[in-house]
Every structure is written in structure tokens, then in C-alpha cells.
Design an enzyme around this catalytic site. Structure first.
Site, PDB file in Angstrom:
ATOM      1  N   GLU A   8      -5.404 -34.798 -38.600  1.00  0.00           N
ATOM      2  CA  GLU A   8      -5.955 -36.021 -37.975  1.00  0.00           C
ATOM      3  C   GLU A   8      -7.394 -35.732 -37.596  1.00  0.00           C
ATOM      4  O   GLU A   8      -7.663 -34.833 -36.796  1.00  0.00           O
ATOM      5  CB  GLU A   8      -5.171 -36.427 -36.719  1.00  0.00           C
ATOM      6  CG  GLU A   8      -3.822 -37.041 -37.017  1.00  0.00           C
ATOM      7  CD  GLU A   8      -3.131 -37.596 -35.757  1.00  0.00           C
ATOM      8  OE1 GLU A   8      -3.818 -38.101 -34.854  1.00  0.00           O
ATOM      9  OE2 GLU A   8      -1.890 -37.488 -35.706  1.00  0.00           O
ATOM     10  N   GLN A  38      -7.043 -43.285 -39.591  1.00  0.00           N
ATOM     11  CA  GLN A  38      -5.968 -43.476 -40.533  1.00  0.00           C
ATOM     12  C   GLN A  38      -6.512 -44.214 -41.758  1.00  0.00           C
ATOM     13  O   GLN A  38      -7.727 -44.192 -41.956  1.00  0.00           O
ATOM     14  CB  GLN A  38      -4.838 -44.228 -39.844  1.00  0.00           C
ATOM     15  CG  GLN A  38      -4.300 -43.413 -38.637  1.00  0.00           C
ATOM     16  CD  GLN A  38      -3.005 -43.950 -38.026  1.00  0.00           C
ATOM     17  OE1 GLN A  38      -2.430 -44.909 -38.500  1.00  0.00           O
ATOM     18  NE2 GLN A  38      -2.570 -43.324 -36.941  1.00  0.00           N
ATOM     19  N   GLU A  58       1.813 -33.475 -32.413  1.00  0.00           N
ATOM     20  CA  GLU A  58       1.183 -33.303 -31.089  1.00  0.00           C
ATOM     21  C   GLU A  58       2.215 -33.026 -29.993  1.00  0.00           C
ATOM     22  O   GLU A  58       2.270 -33.714 -28.971  1.00  0.00           O
ATOM     23  CB  GLU A  58       0.339 -34.539 -30.741  1.00  0.00           C
ATOM     24  CG  GLU A  58      -0.818 -34.728 -31.693  1.00  0.00           C
ATOM     25  CD  GLU A  58      -1.831 -35.797 -31.278  1.00  0.00           C
ATOM     26  OE1 GLU A  58      -1.549 -36.589 -30.358  1.00  0.00           O
ATOM     27  OE2 GLU A  58      -2.907 -35.842 -31.894  1.00  0.00           O
ATOM     28  N   ASN A 101       2.199 -40.312 -33.212  1.00  0.00           N
ATOM     29  CA  ASN A 101       3.045 -40.429 -32.025  1.00  0.00           C
ATOM     30  C   ASN A 101       4.333 -41.193 -32.338  1.00  0.00           C
ATOM     31  O   ASN A 101       5.381 -40.936 -31.743  1.00  0.00           O
ATOM     32  CB  ASN A 101       2.288 -41.151 -30.904  1.00  0.00           C
ATOM     33  CG  ASN A 101       1.081 -40.347 -30.427  1.00  0.00           C
ATOM     34  OD1 ASN A 101       1.020 -39.139 -30.629  1.00  0.00           O
ATOM     35  ND2 ASN A 101       0.124 -41.009 -29.802  1.00  0.00           N
ATOM     36  N   GLU A 108       0.398 -44.627 -40.363  1.00  0.00           N
ATOM     37  CA  GLU A 108       1.385 -44.555 -39.280  1.00  0.00           C
ATOM     38  C   GLU A 108       1.940 -45.958 -39.032  1.00  0.00           C
ATOM     39  O   GLU A 108       1.235 -46.962 -39.207  1.00  0.00           O
ATOM     40  CB  GLU A 108       0.706 -44.026 -37.998  1.00  0.00           C
ATOM     41  CG  GLU A 108       1.656 -43.984 -36.800  1.00  0.00           C
ATOM     42  CD  GLU A 108       1.118 -43.176 -35.608  1.00  0.00           C
ATOM     43  OE1 GLU A 108      -0.013 -42.668 -35.679  1.00  0.00           O
ATOM     44  OE2 GLU A 108       1.856 -43.067 -34.613  1.00  0.00           O
ATOM     45  N   TYR A 139     -10.780 -36.345 -32.510  1.00  0.00           N
ATOM     46  CA  TYR A 139     -11.411 -37.675 -32.612  1.00  0.00           C
ATOM     47  C   TYR A 139     -12.712 -37.631 -31.830  1.00  0.00           C
ATOM     48  O   TYR A 139     -12.739 -37.117 -30.712  1.00  0.00           O
ATOM     49  CB  TYR A 139     -10.491 -38.759 -32.036  1.00  0.00           C
ATOM     50  CG  TYR A 139      -9.237 -38.959 -32.862  1.00  0.00           C
ATOM     51  CD1 TYR A 139      -9.271 -39.707 -34.031  1.00  0.00           C
ATOM     52  CD2 TYR A 139      -8.028 -38.381 -32.480  1.00  0.00           C
ATOM     53  CE1 TYR A 139      -8.125 -39.877 -34.804  1.00  0.00           C
ATOM     54  CE2 TYR A 139      -6.878 -38.552 -33.242  1.00  0.00           C
ATOM     55  CZ  TYR A 139      -6.937 -39.307 -34.406  1.00  0.00           C
ATOM     56  OH  TYR A 139      -5.808 -39.481 -35.165  1.00  0.00           O
TER      57      TYR A 139
END
Ligand code: AHR
Length: 502
Positions: free
Chosen positions: A291, A351, A172, A71, A26, A243
Site C-alpha cells: 500500500e 487503490q 495491518e 481493513n 478493496e 500514505y
């Protein structure tokens, strides 16, 4: 303590889709800038990408990389990242409160991805933008030529299409933190229309619709059902994100988090199948766990940076330093993904570099492997082929979230090409070794090809630029008797046993 896993050559979960070993880059913190890209670095290639980082990415063997967010994508103008670099705009990234220079865009990232042998999983902005920009980027990336966008790509240096197969419809979109967040109805409609037009532009592509940002969201489950009501026939996958963190310093509960991941997957599969039944559809939807990781070490420091030093270029945010217990949990999660590989076809460790990542870099200096690098590397390199249905008989413990957590988390993958059955196992017991029997029914076992183990560290030991002690060691203690393999799994250990079969 004793445990046993029984597998049979004929009883299988499914073939592993190698994209289950995906990762994620990202435009966030130092993932792109000072991570994969640092033109002044001594190992930088002609395009400005660090060769030392590329060689670690190749070692990790991730075949599939989600890009450019996250994001970030919900405010991204993909056109900012094409054309001459000197005329690319500098913009505020409102997602992370940082500065984006657009020095790296689609062309540069595609060049890099090719170098590391990975396919791109492209996300489109359905936050601040819409269906027009979404279909344009598909035309730019995938159409051979003779149209405005495809000819612009050729003019910008890429004669051949990037041929990007898998596309994420936003990111998201249920999260209030997301630019252009939406209700399930709003998102379901725009995602269905975007998917339709993107597929009309290139019918060979596959689409991922956004599930909930995590299973703790108040709208979890109803979000999935509503979004699928609109998109079911237009998309191929539904996304899941999670997460974990050991916030209460409770090791046994922390190592049980992979059971939470398993429940999450099973719950989302049930919702997909409910909509399938409701729609009398012939189509089976798959999951993209795009993710997943451990993320909590850096939270407090990041809040401070975001508040006190906004709008920096490449600030060191989300730089979790992983320890040994994190590596064990990542191992348990990889096993969980494999056990669900009949429905989970894509998964991305979030990531790849510096940002909650298995690979870290120092500006102008070294690149190194975090503790979590190793279980991922083992699985991505050797956990290929067919997952065998695991019947595991192991003692259990109870913890805050679960009444029965097996001390052993294990799975076996029949790697037909390598003539191996590869066993992955975590011993969650902090005190005792586990005498582990693996009954490989119907296999002709010829020996042990390799046995790698990560063990013997204090759970809080981390790899840093100065000290990198958490590394796997080779063992020669696994024994074969007929078609049973036996190994003594050390307390708190990640194990990969590669068994040779005929
Ligand atoms: O991976 C870090 C962030 O976590 C991503 O940008 C976002 O999608 C998620 O909330």
C-alpha cells in the site's frame, strides 16, 4: 541549473519484477461497487463490469491486484462471496462502517482480473478468523478438484483453479483500528501457522507477512523483528504501507517525501537481514510495499460521512482528487521503488478506482484519469527490464525533514526487449529548468524513441469530471551526442525519455 546521471550497462540494481506496478481493489466506498462493477452502466459487460473502466485499467497496465482489502479483509467471510448471488448475505462492514452486499466475490473478481490481464494478490482474514479459514480458501482457489472446497468451486462455475500465487497474511494487524488487531507475538504465531498450512495446501504459493501499518507506529521496527522471529522461514515477503499528504502546504517538503519512502525501505531491509543473520538463514526476504500513495484530501469529508451517515452501500469515501503536485510525488515514489527493486519485488498503488485512485468514475457516467494516472502508466508500460545503478550528481535543497534533497530524482531502466533505456526523472525545482545530462556508458545509443513530459501546471490543478488538463505532452527536444542524452527538464516536471539502443 545543471545535473548529471551516469549509468553503465554492467552496473545494475536488479531486474524489475513487474509486480512492482501492482494496484489494489478493496471492498471500500465506490472501488468495487460503482467503480469496477456497475451492472446498469451503459458499458457494463455480461458480468456487470464497466468496460470503460477496464480499458483504463488496461492502459495503466497494472499486472497484479491486491484484493479484497485492506481493513475490510479483517472482518470478511470469503464464503459470503461464493454461490448464488441471491442467497449471499448482506453484512455490516465494521472497518468502514458501510454495508456489504457480497454481490462481487472471488469468482466475479477473478473473471474481472482475467479481463484486465492482472494476477490476483489475495489477502486472508487473520483478524476475526484464523488458520482454518485461511487454508480453506487456498484449497477453494487453487486445488484442482476432488475435495470439498475445490469441488464447491467447480460447482460454482470455475472448473479450473484460480491459481492465485501470492497471498497476504492479514492486513495491518498492529493497528488498533483493525478488527482483531494483535500484538507482534500474537500475530507472528498465527501468521506462521497460517502460512505453514496454506503452503501445505499448495506448496507453490508465496506469502506476505504484515509489517507495521506505517513507520510512525510506536512499535515500528520491533514489530517487524518479532513477527519475523516467528515467520522468517515460512514467508517470502514482509509488507510496508505508507500514505503521504501535503498537509502543511509546503511543496518542497512534500516533494521530498520519497526520501522518507527510501529510508523506510532501507530500514525494513536492515531488519530482515538482521533476522536472517540471527537465524543463520540462507534465505533472503523480499519486500511487498503493498500500500502506497497520496491520501489526505478526503480525510475531513470522510470523518463526517462515517460519523453522520454510517452503513451506506458504496458511499463516496476516500475519494481524493489529485492535483499536479501529487502526480510529481507519485513519480518520485515510483523512481524510489525502482531504485530499490533488488528488495522490493511487489508494490501496490492503493487503490485502483475511486478510492484514493488513479481512475475515477461517475455513476452512470464517465470514467477518467486523475493526474497520478500518468506517471504510473508510463512506468508500468515502459519501466520494465533491468534497473541500472544511478549515480546522480545534482544540486540539493534542504527542507523540514531532510538536509539534502536532490532537485532531480531519476533512474534508468534497460528495457532489453524493447531495445531501449528508459529514463524517468522528476525536476523538483519550482523555478528553474535543469540541464540534465545522462551518460549511458557502454550503450550504443541510436536515437530518442519518445519523450513524454508532465509539466506547466499550477501545483493545485486537478483533473475532474469537468476538466482534465493535466495530461502528458510529447517533446522532441532531447538530444543525443555519442552515448550522452541531454534534456532540459522543465521546472516541476515528470519526464520519461525512451532512448533507443542497439
Ligand atoms: O487503502 C486504504 C486503507 O489504508 C486500507 O484499507 C488499510 O490497509 C490502510 O490503512
Amino acid at each position: 541549473m545543471k545535473a548529471k546521471m551516469t549509468v553503465n550497462k554492467s552496473f545494475t540494481v536488479d531486474k524489475v519484477d513487474p509486480r512492482i506496478y501492482g494496484s489494489f481493489v478493496e471492498h471500500l466506498g465506490r472501488c468495487v461497487y460503482e467503480g469496477i462493477y456497475e451492472p446498469d452502466h451503459k458499458t457494463a459487460n455480461a458480468l456487470g463490469f464497466r468496460e470503460d473502466v477496464m480499458s483504463l485499467v488496461k492502459e495503466l497496465n497494472t499486472p497484479f491486484i491486491r484484493y479484497p482489502g485492506g481493513n475490510f479483509v479483517s472482518g470478511y467471510n470469503w464464503e459470503d462471496g461464493i454461490g448464488p448471488r441471491e442467497s449471499r448475505p448482506q453484512r455490516l462492514d465494521l472497518a468502514w462502517r458501510t454495508m456489504e452486499t457480497n454481490e462481487v466475490g472471488i469468482h466475479e473478481f477473478a473473471d474481472w482480473a482475467k479481463e484486465v490481464n492482472a494476477e490476483i494478490n489475495m489477502a486472508v482474514n487473520l483478524g476475526t478468523r484464523g488458520i482454518e479459514e485461511a487454508r480453506n480458501i487456498v484449497e477453494y482457489c487453487n486445488h484442482p478438484g476432488g475435495t470439498y472446497w475445490s469441488d464447491l468451486r467447480r460447482k460454482n462455475g470455475a472448473e479450473d483453479p484460480f491459481a492465485i500465487k501470492t497471498w497476504c497474511l492479514g492486513n495491518e494487524m498492529d493497528g488498533p483500528w483493525q478488527m482483531g488487531a494483535k500484538t507482534a507475538e500474537e500475530y507472528g504465531r498465527i501468521a506462521a501457522e497460517a502460512a505453514k498450512m496454506m503452503k501445505w495446501t499448495d506448496e507453490s504459493i508465496e506469502m506476505v507477512a504484515c509489517g507495521s501499518s506505517n513507520s510512525e507506529m510506536p512499535t515500528f521496527a520491533s514489530w517487524e523483528a518479532t513477527v519475523l522471529e516467528h515467520t522468517y522461514e515460512h514467508v517470502d515477503y514482509l509488507s510496508l504501507h505508507v500514505y503521504y499528504g501535503n498537509r502543511t502546504d509546503d511543496l518542497m517538503s512534500y516533494l521530498a517525501k520519497s526520501l522518507n519512502m527510501d529510508n523506510f525501505i532501507k530500514g525494513v531491509v536492515a531488519i530482515c537481514d538482521y533476522i536472517k543473520a540471527k537465524k543463520r538463514s540462507k534465505k533472503k526476504l523480499h519486500l511487498s510495499f503493498d500500500e502506497w500513495n497520496v491520501w489526505y484530501h478526503s480525510n475531513a469529508a470522510d470523518a463526517k460521512i462515517r460519523e453522520e451517515e454510517p452503513w451506506k452501500w458504496a458511499p463516496p469515501i476516500l475519494e481524493d482528487v489529485y492535483n499536479f503536485e501529487d502526480a510529481l510525488l507519485v513519480g518520485c515514489c515510483l523512481i524510489t521503488l525502482l531504485k530499490n527493486c533488488d528488495r522490493v519485488k511487489i508494490a501496490c498503488l492503493a487503490q485502483l478506482v475511486n478510492v484514493i485512485a488513479p481512475i475515477m468514475t461517475e455513476k452512470g457516467g464517465d470514467a477518467w484519469r486523475q493526474t497520478t494516472f500518468y506517471p504510473f502508466m508510463h512506468a508500468a508500460n515502459h519501466g520494465l527490464g533491468t534497473v541500472l545503478t544511478p549515480i546522480v550528481d545534482a544540486p540539493t535543497y534542504s527542507c523540514e525533514e531532510f538536509a539534502e534533497v536532490p532537485y532531480i530524482e531519476s533512474v534508468a531502466v534497460h528495457n532489453e526487449e524493447a531495445n531501449e533505456v528508459v529514463i524517468f526523472a522528476v525536476n523538483r525545482n519550482p523555478e528553474v529548468a535543469i540541464d540534465f545530462d545522462i551518460d549511458l556508458q557502454d550503450f550504443d545509443v541510436t536515437g530518442i524513441a519518445a519523450y513524454s513530459e508532465l509539466s506547466g501546471h499550477d501545483v493545485k490543478t486537478a483533473n475532474t469530471v469537468a476538466s482534465r488538463t493535466v495530461v502528458p505532452s510529447n517533446k522532441d527536444t532531447a538530444k543525443v551526442s555519442g552515448n550522452t542524452v541531454n534534456a532540459e527538464l522543465a521546472p516541476l516536471s515528470w519526464n520519461m525519455i525512451r532512448v533507443s539502443v542497439k
